[in-house]
Design a protein around this motif. Structure first.
Motif, PDB file in Angstrom:
ATOM      1  N   THR A 113       0.659   3.139  -6.936  1.00 39.55           N
ATOM      2  CA  THR A 113      -0.244   4.627  -6.661  1.00 39.55           C
ATOM      3  C   THR A 113       1.010   5.968  -5.548  1.00 39.55           C
ATOM      4  O   THR A 113       0.632   7.210  -5.899  1.00 39.55           O
ATOM      5  N   ARG A 134       1.204  -2.207  -6.756  1.00 45.95           N
ATOM      6  CA  ARG A 134      -0.280  -1.463  -6.878  1.00 45.95           C
ATOM      7  C   ARG A 134       0.131   0.254  -5.703  1.00 45.95           C
ATOM      8  O   ARG A 134      -0.218   1.129  -6.281  1.00 45.95           O
ATOM      9  N   ALA A 135       0.271  -0.445  -4.762  1.00 44.01           N
ATOM     10  CA  ALA A 135       0.543   0.299  -3.769  1.00 44.01           C
ATOM     11  C   ALA A 135       1.671   1.746  -4.208  1.00 44.01           C
ATOM     12  O   ALA A 135       1.639   3.003  -4.503  1.00 44.01           O
ATOM     13  N   ASN A 145      -0.506  -6.675  -4.826  1.00 46.33           N
ATOM     14  CA  ASN A 145      -0.625  -5.200  -4.085  1.00 46.33           C
ATOM     15  C   ASN A 145       0.869  -3.950  -3.839  1.00 46.33           C
ATOM     16  O   ASN A 145       0.041  -3.525  -3.609  1.00 46.33           O
TER      17      ASN A 145
END
Length: 92
Positions: free
Chosen positions: A65, A61-62, A58
């Motif tokens: 982004t 992914r952050a 997670n």
């Protein structure tokens, strides 16, 4: 007074470095856990390992982004700089 100017190449370089730094977080890792013994704490340890792996993915992914957003904003600033420079009167 200093000049304010965007730096698309610098922003892209930083965003790429940030993304590369998180690649290992998103890589799949095979965890070997003991499912045959009933030692107290085994199931808690298995859950903790799975949770840590999920959180790492997670986070990756952050950050990925955020890296894309940095590059996107840098491109927009670069385009805005060009537009402003084009609209300003040229010195004589």
């Amino acid at each position: 007074m200093g000049q304010l100017q965007s730096d698309l190449a610098g922003a892209s370089q930083k965003a790429t470095a940030l993304k590369k730094a998180t690649d290992t977080l998103s890589q799949s890792v095979t965890l070997v856990t003991d499912t045959q013994t009933t030692i107290i704490g085994n199931s808690d340890a298995q859950q903790a390992l799975k949770s840590a792996q999920d959180r790492a993915k997670n986070i990756a992914r952050a950050i990925s982004t955020a890296s894309r957003n940095i590059q996107s904003v840098a491109k927009e600033f670069e385009a805005l700089d060009a537009q402003i420079a084009h609209s300003l009167p040229k010195p004589l």
